[in-house]
Design an enzyme around this catalytic site. Structure first.
Site, PDB file in Angstrom:
ATOM      1  N   ASP A 145      48.179  19.909  47.636  1.00  0.00           N
ATOM      2  CA  ASP A 145      48.698  20.913  48.580  1.00  0.00           C
ATOM      3  C   ASP A 145      47.892  20.933  49.867  1.00  0.00           C
ATOM      4  O   ASP A 145      48.422  21.253  50.940  1.00  0.00           O
ATOM      5  CB  ASP A 145      48.670  22.304  47.940  1.00  0.00           C
ATOM      6  CG  ASP A 145      49.721  22.461  46.845  1.00  0.00           C
ATOM      7  OD1 ASP A 145      50.686  21.674  46.832  1.00  0.00           O
ATOM      8  OD2 ASP A 145      49.584  23.374  46.013  1.00  0.00           O
ATOM      9  N   GLU A 290      36.657  37.726  28.758  1.00  0.00           N
ATOM     10  CA  GLU A 290      36.998  38.359  30.034  1.00  0.00           C
ATOM     11  C   GLU A 290      35.891  39.307  30.487  1.00  0.00           C
ATOM     12  O   GLU A 290      35.570  39.385  31.679  1.00  0.00           O
ATOM     13  CB  GLU A 290      38.320  39.118  29.896  1.00  0.00           C
ATOM     14  CG  GLU A 290      38.791  39.724  31.207  1.00  0.00           C
ATOM     15  CD  GLU A 290      39.979  40.657  31.034  1.00  0.00           C
ATOM     16  OE1 GLU A 290      40.338  41.336  32.035  1.00  0.00           O
ATOM     17  OE2 GLU A 290      40.543  40.735  29.926  1.00  0.00           O
ATOM     18  N   HIS A 375      49.768  22.807  23.098  1.00  0.00           N
ATOM     19  CA  HIS A 375      49.279  23.491  21.908  1.00  0.00           C
ATOM     20  C   HIS A 375      48.856  22.516  20.819  1.00  0.00           C
ATOM     21  O   HIS A 375      47.927  22.796  20.058  1.00  0.00           O
ATOM     22  CB  HIS A 375      50.344  24.447  21.358  1.00  0.00           C
ATOM     23  CG  HIS A 375      50.401  25.759  22.076  1.00  0.00           C
ATOM     24  ND1 HIS A 375      51.221  25.973  23.160  1.00  0.00           N
ATOM     25  CD2 HIS A 375      49.719  26.916  21.879  1.00  0.00           C
ATOM     26  CE1 HIS A 375      51.045  27.209  23.594  1.00  0.00           C
ATOM     27  NE2 HIS A 375      50.145  27.803  22.834  1.00  0.00           N
TER      28      HIS A 375
END
Length: 583
Positions: A145, A290, A375
Protein backbone atom coordinates in the site's frame (compact mmCIF):
# COMPACT_ATOMS: atom_id res chain seq x y z
CA UNK A 1 15.71 -24.17 28.70
CA UNK A 2 16.93 -22.69 31.97
CA UNK A 3 18.15 -25.30 34.50
CA UNK A 4 15.51 -26.60 36.97
CA UNK A 5 12.81 -24.31 35.51
CA UNK A 6 10.54 -27.32 34.99
CA UNK A 7 10.57 -28.42 38.64
CA UNK A 8 7.97 -26.02 40.10
CA UNK A 9 5.64 -26.61 37.16
CA UNK A 10 5.91 -30.38 37.53
CA UNK A 11 5.06 -30.14 41.25
CA UNK A 12 2.12 -27.81 40.59
CA UNK A 13 0.91 -30.04 37.76
CA UNK A 14 0.52 -32.93 40.18
CA UNK A 15 -1.61 -30.81 42.48
CA UNK A 16 -3.82 -29.02 39.93
CA UNK A 17 -4.03 -31.65 37.21
CA UNK A 18 -3.11 -29.34 34.32
CA UNK A 19 -0.16 -30.22 32.11
CA UNK A 20 3.29 -28.72 32.68
CA UNK A 21 3.19 -26.83 29.39
CA UNK A 22 -0.26 -25.37 30.15
CA UNK A 23 1.01 -24.08 33.50
CA UNK A 24 4.06 -22.59 31.79
CA UNK A 25 1.77 -20.81 29.37
CA UNK A 26 -0.19 -19.25 32.24
CA UNK A 27 3.10 -18.32 33.90
CA UNK A 28 4.30 -16.60 30.70
CA UNK A 29 1.14 -14.48 30.64
CA UNK A 30 1.51 -13.58 34.32
CA UNK A 31 5.21 -12.69 34.16
CA UNK A 32 4.41 -10.46 31.17
CA UNK A 33 2.85 -7.97 33.61
CA UNK A 34 5.98 -7.05 35.57
CA UNK A 35 8.00 -7.20 32.34
CA UNK A 36 5.48 -4.89 30.62
CA UNK A 37 5.71 -2.54 33.60
CA UNK A 38 9.49 -2.39 33.19
CA UNK A 39 9.15 -1.95 29.43
CA UNK A 40 6.86 1.02 29.95
CA UNK A 41 9.55 2.67 32.04
CA UNK A 42 12.20 2.55 29.33
CA UNK A 43 12.73 6.20 28.28
CA UNK A 44 10.42 7.33 25.46
CA UNK A 45 13.42 8.75 23.61
CA UNK A 46 15.12 5.32 23.40
CA UNK A 47 12.98 3.06 21.16
CA UNK A 48 16.12 1.00 20.47
CA UNK A 49 16.29 0.05 24.15
CA UNK A 50 12.61 -0.92 24.04
CA UNK A 51 13.20 -3.13 21.04
CA UNK A 52 16.14 -4.87 22.70
CA UNK A 53 14.09 -5.44 25.86
CA UNK A 54 11.21 -6.91 23.79
CA UNK A 55 13.53 -9.20 21.82
CA UNK A 56 15.13 -10.43 25.04
CA UNK A 57 11.71 -11.13 26.57
CA UNK A 58 10.52 -13.02 23.50
CA UNK A 59 13.65 -15.18 23.39
CA UNK A 60 13.35 -15.91 27.13
CA UNK A 61 9.85 -17.31 26.53
CA UNK A 62 10.88 -19.35 23.51
CA UNK A 63 14.19 -20.73 24.75
CA UNK A 64 14.45 -20.17 28.50
CA UNK A 65 10.93 -21.33 29.33
CA UNK A 66 10.14 -23.86 26.59
CA UNK A 67 13.45 -24.69 24.88
CA UNK A 68 11.77 -24.11 21.51
CA UNK A 69 14.95 -23.81 19.46
CA UNK A 70 13.08 -25.19 16.47
CA UNK A 71 10.45 -22.56 17.13
CA UNK A 72 13.05 -19.79 16.96
CA UNK A 73 14.15 -21.17 13.60
CA UNK A 74 10.52 -21.29 12.41
CA UNK A 75 9.83 -17.68 13.36
CA UNK A 76 13.14 -16.63 11.80
CA UNK A 77 12.28 -18.30 8.48
CA UNK A 78 8.81 -16.69 8.36
CA UNK A 79 9.95 -13.21 9.37
CA UNK A 80 13.16 -13.17 7.29
CA UNK A 81 11.36 -14.54 4.24
CA UNK A 82 8.63 -11.90 4.47
CA UNK A 83 11.11 -9.07 4.97
CA UNK A 84 13.17 -10.25 1.98
CA UNK A 85 10.08 -10.37 -0.22
CA UNK A 86 9.05 -6.88 0.89
CA UNK A 87 12.58 -5.60 0.24
CA UNK A 88 13.24 -7.13 -3.19
CA UNK A 89 9.70 -7.23 -4.61
CA UNK A 90 8.31 -4.12 -3.00
CA UNK A 91 6.85 -2.60 -6.17
CA UNK A 92 5.46 -5.89 -7.50
CA UNK A 93 1.69 -6.30 -7.33
CA UNK A 94 2.28 -9.99 -6.58
CA UNK A 95 4.52 -9.41 -3.54
CA UNK A 96 1.82 -9.55 -0.82
CA UNK A 97 0.27 -12.64 -2.40
CA UNK A 98 3.64 -14.41 -2.58
CA UNK A 99 4.24 -13.53 1.08
CA UNK A 100 0.75 -14.73 2.03
CA UNK A 101 1.16 -18.14 0.38
CA UNK A 102 4.71 -18.48 1.72
CA UNK A 103 3.53 -17.82 5.29
CA UNK A 104 0.46 -20.05 5.04
CA UNK A 105 2.44 -22.88 3.44
CA UNK A 106 5.18 -22.68 6.06
CA UNK A 107 2.58 -22.73 8.83
CA UNK A 108 0.79 -25.69 7.23
CA UNK A 109 3.93 -27.82 7.64
CA UNK A 110 3.95 -27.18 11.39
CA UNK A 111 0.18 -27.60 11.69
CA UNK A 112 0.44 -31.05 10.13
CA UNK A 113 3.41 -31.97 12.35
CA UNK A 114 1.36 -31.00 15.43
CA UNK A 115 -1.63 -32.97 14.16
CA UNK A 116 0.45 -36.11 13.62
CA UNK A 117 2.09 -35.70 17.05
CA UNK A 118 -1.45 -35.72 18.55
CA UNK A 119 -0.56 -34.09 21.88
CA UNK A 120 -2.95 -31.12 22.34
CA UNK A 121 -1.68 -30.38 25.87
CA UNK A 122 1.86 -29.64 24.64
CA UNK A 123 2.82 -26.08 23.71
CA UNK A 124 4.67 -25.84 20.43
CA UNK A 125 5.38 -23.03 17.98
CA UNK A 126 2.13 -23.29 15.96
CA UNK A 127 0.23 -20.90 18.26
CA UNK A 128 2.91 -18.22 17.93
CA UNK A 129 3.15 -18.91 14.21
CA UNK A 130 -0.61 -18.42 13.73
CA UNK A 131 -0.31 -14.98 15.34
CA UNK A 132 2.77 -14.21 13.25
CA UNK A 133 1.02 -15.16 9.99
CA UNK A 134 -1.59 -12.48 10.69
CA UNK A 135 1.05 -9.87 11.54
CA UNK A 136 3.41 -10.58 8.65
CA UNK A 137 0.78 -11.00 5.92
CA UNK A 138 -0.66 -7.65 7.03
CA UNK A 139 2.89 -6.23 7.00
CA UNK A 140 3.34 -7.30 3.36
CA UNK A 141 0.06 -5.65 2.34
CA UNK A 142 0.95 -2.48 4.27
CA UNK A 143 4.28 -2.28 2.41
CA UNK A 144 2.49 -2.76 -0.92
CA UNK A 145 0.00 0.00 0.00
CA UNK A 146 2.93 2.31 0.63
CA UNK A 147 3.81 2.19 -3.08
CA UNK A 148 0.30 3.19 -4.28
CA UNK A 149 -1.14 6.69 -4.80
CA UNK A 150 -3.34 7.94 -1.96
CA UNK A 151 -6.45 8.18 -4.16
CA UNK A 152 -6.37 4.38 -4.58
CA UNK A 153 -6.37 3.73 -0.82
CA UNK A 154 -9.14 3.58 1.77
CA UNK A 155 -8.79 5.46 5.06
CA UNK A 156 -7.83 2.21 6.77
CA UNK A 157 -5.08 1.55 4.22
CA UNK A 158 -3.75 5.09 4.57
CA UNK A 159 -3.45 4.66 8.34
CA UNK A 160 -1.61 1.34 8.00
CA UNK A 161 0.58 1.82 4.90
CA UNK A 162 4.37 1.59 5.31
CA UNK A 163 6.24 4.17 3.22
CA UNK A 164 9.73 3.07 4.28
CA UNK A 165 10.78 -0.41 5.33
CA UNK A 166 11.61 -0.54 9.05
CA UNK A 167 15.08 -1.28 10.33
CA UNK A 168 15.87 -4.82 11.39
CA UNK A 169 15.78 -3.94 15.11
CA UNK A 170 12.28 -2.45 14.86
CA UNK A 171 11.13 -5.38 12.76
CA UNK A 172 12.50 -7.97 15.20
CA UNK A 173 10.77 -6.17 18.08
CA UNK A 174 7.50 -6.27 16.15
CA UNK A 175 7.89 -9.99 15.47
CA UNK A 176 8.91 -10.97 19.04
CA UNK A 177 6.62 -8.66 21.06
CA UNK A 178 6.48 -10.90 24.13
CA UNK A 179 3.09 -9.97 25.73
CA UNK A 180 1.27 -11.33 22.64
CA UNK A 181 3.84 -13.82 21.38
CA UNK A 182 2.01 -17.10 22.04
CA UNK A 183 -1.68 -16.22 22.00
CA UNK A 184 -2.06 -12.86 20.36
CA UNK A 185 -3.53 -10.35 19.97
CA UNK A 186 -2.12 -9.52 16.54
CA UNK A 187 -1.63 -5.91 15.43
CA UNK A 188 -0.23 -4.00 12.46
CA UNK A 189 3.32 -2.68 12.22
CA UNK A 190 2.23 0.98 12.14
CA UNK A 191 0.45 0.46 15.46
CA UNK A 192 3.68 -0.94 16.90
CA UNK A 193 5.72 1.94 15.46
CA UNK A 194 3.24 4.51 16.79
CA UNK A 195 3.52 2.92 20.22
CA UNK A 196 7.31 2.57 20.34
CA UNK A 197 7.83 6.13 19.03
CA UNK A 198 5.00 7.39 21.31
CA UNK A 199 3.28 9.17 18.41
CA UNK A 200 0.23 7.05 19.21
CA UNK A 201 -0.30 9.11 22.34
CA UNK A 202 -0.39 12.53 20.66
CA UNK A 203 -3.70 14.23 21.45
CA UNK A 204 -5.47 16.74 19.18
CA UNK A 205 -4.57 20.37 19.77
CA UNK A 206 -8.28 21.11 20.19
CA UNK A 207 -8.57 18.82 23.22
CA UNK A 208 -9.18 20.60 26.51
CA UNK A 209 -5.90 20.34 28.53
CA UNK A 210 -7.96 19.31 31.54
CA UNK A 211 -9.19 16.27 29.57
CA UNK A 212 -5.72 15.01 28.62
CA UNK A 213 -5.00 11.53 30.00
CA UNK A 214 -2.76 11.53 33.08
CA UNK A 215 0.85 10.38 32.71
CA UNK A 216 3.73 9.75 35.09
CA UNK A 217 6.62 12.21 35.14
CA UNK A 218 7.57 13.12 31.55
CA UNK A 219 6.34 9.93 29.88
CA UNK A 220 3.80 10.24 27.07
CA UNK A 221 2.18 6.85 27.73
CA UNK A 222 -0.92 7.42 29.89
CA UNK A 223 -1.40 5.56 33.14
CA UNK A 224 -2.77 2.14 32.31
CA UNK A 225 -2.36 0.19 35.54
CA UNK A 226 -6.05 0.11 36.48
CA UNK A 227 -7.48 -1.21 33.17
CA UNK A 228 -4.59 -3.69 32.96
CA UNK A 229 -5.32 -5.00 36.45
CA UNK A 230 -9.01 -5.43 35.59
CA UNK A 231 -7.98 -7.61 32.65
CA UNK A 232 -5.57 -9.53 34.89
CA UNK A 233 -8.25 -10.23 37.48
CA UNK A 234 -10.88 -11.20 34.91
CA UNK A 235 -8.36 -13.44 33.14
CA UNK A 236 -7.43 -15.22 36.36
CA UNK A 237 -11.10 -15.72 37.22
CA UNK A 238 -11.71 -17.32 33.82
CA UNK A 239 -8.64 -19.56 34.25
CA UNK A 240 -9.92 -20.58 37.70
CA UNK A 241 -13.35 -21.38 36.24
CA UNK A 242 -11.70 -23.44 33.49
CA UNK A 243 -9.52 -25.45 35.89
CA UNK A 244 -12.55 -26.31 38.03
CA UNK A 245 -15.12 -26.99 35.31
CA UNK A 246 -12.71 -29.06 33.22
CA UNK A 247 -12.79 -31.73 35.94
CA UNK A 248 -16.42 -32.43 35.02
CA UNK A 249 -16.88 -31.04 31.52
CA UNK A 250 -14.19 -32.14 29.10
CA UNK A 251 -14.90 -33.68 25.71
CA UNK A 252 -14.07 -37.31 26.75
CA UNK A 253 -17.25 -37.13 28.88
CA UNK A 254 -19.25 -36.91 25.65
CA UNK A 255 -17.75 -40.19 24.44
CA UNK A 256 -18.26 -42.15 27.66
CA UNK A 257 -20.92 -44.81 28.22
CA UNK A 258 -22.47 -42.94 31.15
CA UNK A 259 -23.32 -39.99 28.87
CA UNK A 260 -25.95 -42.10 27.09
CA UNK A 261 -27.71 -42.93 30.37
CA UNK A 262 -28.84 -39.31 30.70
CA UNK A 263 -31.98 -37.78 29.20
CA UNK A 264 -31.77 -35.92 25.89
CA UNK A 265 -32.06 -32.48 27.53
CA UNK A 266 -29.33 -33.30 30.02
CA UNK A 267 -27.07 -34.51 27.23
CA UNK A 268 -27.60 -31.21 25.41
CA UNK A 269 -26.82 -29.32 28.63
CA UNK A 270 -23.57 -31.28 29.12
CA UNK A 271 -22.67 -30.63 25.48
CA UNK A 272 -23.20 -26.91 26.11
CA UNK A 273 -21.10 -26.98 29.27
CA UNK A 274 -18.21 -28.73 27.48
CA UNK A 275 -18.22 -25.90 24.91
CA UNK A 276 -18.50 -23.24 27.61
CA UNK A 277 -15.64 -24.78 29.61
CA UNK A 278 -13.43 -24.77 26.52
CA UNK A 279 -14.29 -21.11 25.89
CA UNK A 280 -13.34 -20.10 29.43
CA UNK A 281 -9.76 -21.18 28.69
CA UNK A 282 -9.62 -18.77 25.75
CA UNK A 283 -11.37 -16.03 27.75
CA UNK A 284 -8.66 -16.35 30.38
CA UNK A 285 -5.67 -16.52 28.05
CA UNK A 286 -6.80 -13.69 25.77
CA UNK A 287 -7.77 -11.44 28.71
CA UNK A 288 -4.39 -11.97 30.36
CA UNK A 289 -2.52 -11.23 27.12
CA UNK A 290 -4.57 -8.11 26.43
CA UNK A 291 -3.98 -6.85 29.96
CA UNK A 292 -0.19 -6.99 29.63
CA UNK A 293 -0.44 -5.18 26.28
CA UNK A 294 -2.52 -2.49 27.99
CA UNK A 295 0.04 -2.18 30.78
CA UNK A 296 2.78 -1.66 28.19
CA UNK A 297 0.59 1.03 26.56
CA UNK A 298 -0.11 -0.70 23.25
CA UNK A 299 -3.82 -1.10 24.02
CA UNK A 300 -4.34 2.68 23.91
CA UNK A 301 -7.15 3.67 21.53
CA UNK A 302 -7.62 7.40 22.03
CA UNK A 303 -9.38 9.67 24.49
CA UNK A 304 -12.98 10.86 24.54
CA UNK A 305 -12.85 14.66 23.98
CA UNK A 306 -16.00 15.18 26.07
CA UNK A 307 -15.38 13.03 29.12
CA UNK A 308 -11.60 12.69 28.91
CA UNK A 309 -11.96 8.93 29.36
CA UNK A 310 -9.15 6.89 27.80
CA UNK A 311 -10.10 3.88 25.69
CA UNK A 312 -7.87 0.80 26.02
CA UNK A 313 -9.64 -1.56 23.62
CA UNK A 314 -7.32 -1.34 20.60
CA UNK A 315 -6.25 -4.97 20.98
CA UNK A 316 -9.45 -6.44 22.42
CA UNK A 317 -9.73 -10.00 21.17
CA UNK A 318 -12.73 -11.35 23.04
CA UNK A 319 -16.00 -10.14 24.53
CA UNK A 320 -17.20 -12.99 26.79
CA UNK A 321 -20.54 -11.37 27.57
CA UNK A 322 -21.14 -10.73 23.86
CA UNK A 323 -20.62 -14.44 23.14
CA UNK A 324 -22.56 -15.92 26.05
CA UNK A 325 -25.49 -13.49 25.72
CA UNK A 326 -25.63 -13.56 21.90
CA UNK A 327 -29.13 -13.83 20.45
CA UNK A 328 -28.02 -14.52 16.88
CA UNK A 329 -25.15 -16.24 15.14
CA UNK A 330 -23.50 -13.09 13.82
CA UNK A 331 -23.28 -11.52 17.28
CA UNK A 332 -21.91 -14.82 18.63
CA UNK A 333 -19.14 -14.97 16.05
CA UNK A 334 -18.27 -11.26 15.93
CA UNK A 335 -17.48 -11.24 19.65
CA UNK A 336 -15.16 -14.23 19.36
CA UNK A 337 -11.52 -13.92 18.24
CA UNK A 338 -12.13 -10.34 17.14
CA UNK A 339 -8.64 -9.64 15.81
CA UNK A 340 -8.79 -12.65 13.51
CA UNK A 341 -12.10 -11.29 12.23
CA UNK A 342 -10.39 -7.97 11.46
CA UNK A 343 -7.48 -9.67 9.71
CA UNK A 344 -9.75 -11.78 7.54
CA UNK A 345 -11.80 -8.73 6.59
CA UNK A 346 -9.03 -6.25 5.77
CA UNK A 347 -6.34 -8.58 4.46
CA UNK A 348 -8.30 -11.34 2.72
CA UNK A 349 -11.94 -10.50 1.98
CA UNK A 350 -11.34 -6.95 0.73
CA UNK A 351 -7.98 -7.79 -0.90
CA UNK A 352 -9.29 -10.44 -3.29
CA UNK A 353 -11.92 -7.98 -4.54
CA UNK A 354 -10.82 -5.89 -7.55
CA UNK A 355 -10.82 -2.14 -7.03
CA UNK A 356 -14.20 -0.41 -7.54
CA UNK A 357 -16.06 -3.73 -7.43
CA UNK A 358 -18.26 -5.19 -4.71
CA UNK A 359 -17.08 -8.37 -2.97
CA UNK A 360 -18.88 -11.49 -4.14
CA UNK A 361 -18.66 -15.24 -4.13
CA UNK A 362 -14.93 -15.38 -4.80
CA UNK A 363 -14.17 -13.10 -1.83
CA UNK A 364 -16.37 -15.21 0.47
CA UNK A 365 -14.83 -18.45 -0.75
CA UNK A 366 -11.27 -17.12 -0.35
CA UNK A 367 -12.04 -15.91 3.18
CA UNK A 368 -13.62 -19.22 4.16
CA UNK A 369 -10.67 -21.20 2.76
CA UNK A 370 -8.14 -18.93 4.50
CA UNK A 371 -9.89 -19.18 7.87
CA UNK A 372 -10.16 -22.96 7.67
CA UNK A 373 -6.58 -23.39 6.45
CA UNK A 374 -5.26 -20.99 9.10
CA UNK A 375 -6.87 -23.01 11.91
CA UNK A 376 -5.38 -26.31 10.74
CA UNK A 377 -6.41 -29.57 9.13
CA UNK A 378 -8.41 -31.40 11.78
CA UNK A 379 -11.70 -32.59 10.21
CA UNK A 380 -13.64 -31.18 13.16
CA UNK A 381 -12.79 -27.63 12.11
CA UNK A 382 -14.38 -28.13 8.71
CA UNK A 383 -17.53 -29.75 10.12
CA UNK A 384 -18.02 -26.72 12.35
CA UNK A 385 -17.25 -24.18 9.62
CA UNK A 386 -19.60 -25.67 7.05
CA UNK A 387 -22.53 -26.15 9.43
CA UNK A 388 -22.07 -22.66 10.94
CA UNK A 389 -22.43 -21.09 7.47
CA UNK A 390 -25.89 -22.64 7.05
CA UNK A 391 -26.83 -21.72 10.62
CA UNK A 392 -26.01 -18.10 9.77
CA UNK A 393 -28.37 -18.20 6.80
CA UNK A 394 -31.21 -19.65 8.87
CA UNK A 395 -30.64 -17.12 11.68
CA UNK A 396 -30.65 -14.24 9.21
CA UNK A 397 -34.00 -15.37 7.81
CA UNK A 398 -35.55 -15.45 11.27
CA UNK A 399 -34.14 -12.04 12.10
CA UNK A 400 -35.43 -10.46 8.89
CA UNK A 401 -38.81 -12.15 8.65
CA UNK A 402 -39.89 -12.91 12.21
CA UNK A 403 -38.21 -10.36 14.49
CA UNK A 404 -40.05 -7.32 12.99
CA UNK A 405 -43.35 -8.70 14.38
CA UNK A 406 -41.98 -7.97 17.85
CA UNK A 407 -41.10 -4.35 17.06
CA UNK A 408 -43.37 -1.32 16.86
CA UNK A 409 -43.92 -0.74 13.10
CA UNK A 410 -43.69 3.04 13.52
CA UNK A 411 -40.85 3.58 16.01
CA UNK A 412 -39.09 0.20 15.57
CA UNK A 413 -38.83 0.00 19.36
CA UNK A 414 -39.35 -3.35 21.11
CA UNK A 415 -42.91 -4.31 22.01
CA UNK A 416 -43.70 -5.79 25.45
CA UNK A 417 -43.71 -9.31 23.98
CA UNK A 418 -40.20 -8.85 22.49
CA UNK A 419 -38.70 -10.33 25.65
CA UNK A 420 -40.15 -13.72 24.67
CA UNK A 421 -38.49 -13.49 21.26
CA UNK A 422 -35.21 -12.51 22.94
CA UNK A 423 -35.28 -15.48 25.30
CA UNK A 424 -36.22 -17.89 22.51
CA UNK A 425 -33.52 -16.55 20.16
CA UNK A 426 -30.90 -16.71 22.93
CA UNK A 427 -31.79 -20.32 23.75
CA UNK A 428 -31.80 -21.26 20.06
CA UNK A 429 -28.44 -19.55 19.41
CA UNK A 430 -26.68 -21.07 22.42
CA UNK A 431 -28.12 -24.57 21.92
CA UNK A 432 -27.33 -24.54 18.20
CA UNK A 433 -23.74 -23.35 18.65
CA UNK A 434 -23.17 -25.84 21.46
CA UNK A 435 -23.76 -28.46 18.75
CA UNK A 436 -21.87 -26.59 16.01
CA UNK A 437 -18.64 -26.06 17.96
CA UNK A 438 -18.42 -29.59 19.39
CA UNK A 439 -16.24 -30.88 16.50
CA UNK A 440 -13.99 -27.83 16.98
CA UNK A 441 -13.24 -29.17 20.46
CA UNK A 442 -13.21 -32.89 19.63
CA UNK A 443 -11.23 -32.51 16.35
CA UNK A 444 -11.52 -36.13 15.16
CA UNK A 445 -14.10 -36.90 12.47
CA UNK A 446 -15.37 -40.22 13.88
CA UNK A 447 -15.69 -38.90 17.43
CA UNK A 448 -17.36 -35.70 16.24
CA UNK A 449 -19.99 -37.61 14.28
CA UNK A 450 -20.47 -39.98 17.22
CA UNK A 451 -21.18 -37.08 19.61
CA UNK A 452 -23.52 -35.44 17.10
CA UNK A 453 -25.36 -38.74 16.75
CA UNK A 454 -25.74 -39.02 20.52
CA UNK A 455 -27.87 -35.87 20.49
CA UNK A 456 -29.71 -36.95 17.33
CA UNK A 457 -28.08 -34.34 15.07
CA UNK A 458 -30.61 -31.86 16.45
CA UNK A 459 -28.96 -28.67 15.13
CA UNK A 460 -28.66 -30.10 11.63
CA UNK A 461 -32.35 -31.02 11.71
CA UNK A 462 -33.53 -27.61 12.98
CA UNK A 463 -31.26 -25.74 10.56
CA UNK A 464 -32.42 -27.81 7.58
CA UNK A 465 -36.08 -27.36 8.60
CA UNK A 466 -35.56 -23.60 8.88
CA UNK A 467 -33.94 -23.38 5.45
CA UNK A 468 -36.81 -25.39 3.94
CA UNK A 469 -39.35 -23.17 5.71
CA UNK A 470 -37.88 -19.97 4.30
CA UNK A 471 -37.52 -21.49 0.85
CA UNK A 472 -41.25 -22.35 0.85
CA UNK A 473 -44.30 -20.09 0.30
CA UNK A 474 -44.31 -19.51 4.08
CA UNK A 475 -41.64 -16.81 3.64
CA UNK A 476 -43.80 -14.90 1.15
CA UNK A 477 -46.80 -15.16 3.49
CA UNK A 478 -44.74 -13.77 6.37
CA UNK A 479 -43.65 -10.84 4.19
CA UNK A 480 -47.26 -10.19 3.13
CA UNK A 481 -48.39 -10.23 6.77
CA UNK A 482 -45.56 -7.92 7.74
CA UNK A 483 -46.35 -5.58 4.85
CA UNK A 484 -50.04 -5.47 5.86
CA UNK A 485 -49.04 -4.76 9.47
CA UNK A 486 -46.83 -1.83 8.56
CA UNK A 487 -49.33 -0.51 5.99
CA UNK A 488 -52.08 -0.53 8.62
CA UNK A 489 -49.77 1.49 10.86
CA UNK A 490 -49.37 4.08 8.08
CA UNK A 491 -45.69 3.47 7.38
CA UNK A 492 -43.88 1.74 4.58
CA UNK A 493 -42.06 -1.53 5.15
CA UNK A 494 -38.37 -1.11 5.90
CA UNK A 495 -35.77 -3.52 7.07
CA UNK A 496 -35.10 -3.08 10.75
CA UNK A 497 -31.58 -2.26 11.84
CA UNK A 498 -29.65 -5.31 12.88
CA UNK A 499 -26.18 -6.63 13.02
CA UNK A 500 -26.70 -7.93 9.51
CA UNK A 501 -27.25 -4.49 8.06
CA UNK A 502 -25.20 -2.10 10.13
CA UNK A 503 -22.59 -0.15 8.13
CA UNK A 504 -19.03 -1.26 8.47
CA UNK A 505 -15.80 0.66 8.70
CA UNK A 506 -15.24 2.61 5.58
CA UNK A 507 -18.96 2.71 4.76
CA UNK A 508 -21.25 0.24 3.11
CA UNK A 509 -23.24 -2.60 4.53
CA UNK A 510 -21.47 -5.53 6.12
CA UNK A 511 -24.34 -8.01 5.97
CA UNK A 512 -22.64 -10.13 3.30
CA UNK A 513 -19.17 -10.09 4.82
CA UNK A 514 -18.05 -13.42 6.30
CA UNK A 515 -17.45 -13.57 10.04
CA UNK A 516 -14.40 -15.69 10.93
CA UNK A 517 -14.48 -16.77 7.29
CA UNK A 518 -18.02 -18.16 7.54
CA UNK A 519 -20.32 -17.17 4.71
CA UNK A 520 -23.27 -15.00 5.73
CA UNK A 521 -25.45 -16.61 3.05
CA UNK A 522 -24.16 -19.82 1.41
CA UNK A 523 -27.21 -20.13 -0.87
CA UNK A 524 -26.67 -16.64 -2.24
CA UNK A 525 -22.96 -17.37 -2.66
CA UNK A 526 -23.84 -20.48 -4.65
CA UNK A 527 -26.22 -18.43 -6.81
CA UNK A 528 -23.47 -15.87 -7.39
CA UNK A 529 -21.02 -18.65 -8.25
CA UNK A 530 -23.47 -20.01 -10.84
CA UNK A 531 -24.02 -16.52 -12.24
CA UNK A 532 -20.27 -15.88 -12.41
CA UNK A 533 -19.73 -19.24 -14.09
CA UNK A 534 -22.54 -18.52 -16.54
CA UNK A 535 -21.06 -15.10 -17.22
CA UNK A 536 -17.61 -16.61 -17.83
CA UNK A 537 -19.12 -19.16 -20.23
CA UNK A 538 -21.07 -16.46 -22.06
CA UNK A 539 -17.98 -14.27 -22.35
CA UNK A 540 -15.96 -17.22 -23.64
CA UNK A 541 -18.69 -18.02 -26.17
CA UNK A 542 -18.83 -14.37 -27.25
CA UNK A 543 -15.05 -14.34 -27.76
CA UNK A 544 -15.30 -17.57 -29.74
CA UNK A 545 -18.06 -16.13 -31.95
CA UNK A 546 -16.04 -12.97 -32.45
CA UNK A 547 -13.01 -15.05 -33.40
CA UNK A 548 -15.07 -17.07 -35.88
CA UNK A 549 -16.46 -13.86 -37.41
CA UNK A 550 -12.94 -12.46 -37.71
CA UNK A 551 -11.79 -15.65 -39.42
CA UNK A 552 -14.78 -15.47 -41.80
CA UNK A 553 -13.98 -11.83 -42.63
CA UNK A 554 -10.38 -12.72 -43.35
CA UNK A 555 -11.51 -15.66 -45.48
CA UNK A 556 -13.94 -13.46 -47.40
CA UNK A 557 -11.26 -10.82 -47.91
CA UNK A 558 -8.87 -13.50 -49.11
CA UNK A 559 -11.49 -14.96 -51.44
CA UNK A 560 -12.33 -11.45 -52.70
CA UNK A 561 -8.64 -10.82 -53.33
CA UNK A 562 -8.29 -14.12 -55.21
CA UNK A 563 -11.39 -13.30 -57.31
CA UNK A 564 -10.00 -9.86 -58.16
CA UNK A 565 -6.70 -11.39 -59.13
CA UNK A 566 -8.46 -13.93 -61.35
CA UNK A 567 -10.54 -11.18 -62.94
CA UNK A 568 -7.43 -9.11 -63.55
CA UNK A 569 -5.66 -12.09 -65.05
CA UNK A 570 -8.65 -12.83 -67.28
CA UNK A 571 -8.84 -9.21 -68.38
CA UNK A 572 -5.13 -9.19 -69.09
CA UNK A 573 -5.47 -12.37 -71.14
CA UNK A 574 -8.37 -10.88 -73.13
CA UNK A 575 -6.43 -7.74 -73.91
CA UNK A 576 -3.51 -9.85 -75.10
CA UNK A 577 -5.67 -11.77 -77.55
CA UNK A 578 -7.24 -8.54 -78.81
CA UNK A 579 -3.83 -7.05 -79.41
CA UNK A 580 -2.71 -10.08 -81.37
CA UNK A 581 -5.85 -9.88 -83.52
CA UNK A 582 -5.23 -6.22 -84.28
CA UNK A 583 -1.72 -7.04 -85.33
Amino acid sequence: MLPYINKPFELLSGVIGASTDELKLIFSFLISYPLAGLLKRVPDARPDYKNLFIIGGGLFYLVGLYSLWDGVRTLLISSAGTYALAYYLRTSAYMPWIAFFFLMGHMAVNQLARQFADNPAAVDITGAQMVLVMKLSAFAWNVADGTLPEEQLSDFQKSRRILNLPGLLDYAGYVLFFPSLFGGPAFDYNEYRGWIECSMFDVPATLDPAKKPPTRKKRKIPRSGTPAMWKLVSGLIWVYVFLNLSKWYSHPVLLGDQYMTYSFLRRVFILHMVGFTTRTKYYGVWSLAEGSCILAGLGYNGVDPVTGKVSWNRLQNINPWGVEAAQNSRAYLENWNMNTNKWLRYYVYLRVTPRNRKPGFRASLATFATSAFWHGFYPGYYLSFILASFVQTAAKNYRRNLRPFFLDPVTQKPLPNKKYYDVASWLATQATFSFVVAPFVILRLDHSLQVWGRVYFYAIGTTAASLVLFASPAKARLRVALDRRTRDAGVRLARSASSDSLPGLGGGGRGREPVLGLSADPSQDIDEAIQELRGEVERAQAKLREKEKEQQRKKQQQEGGDASADAAATAAGGNGKKGKKEL
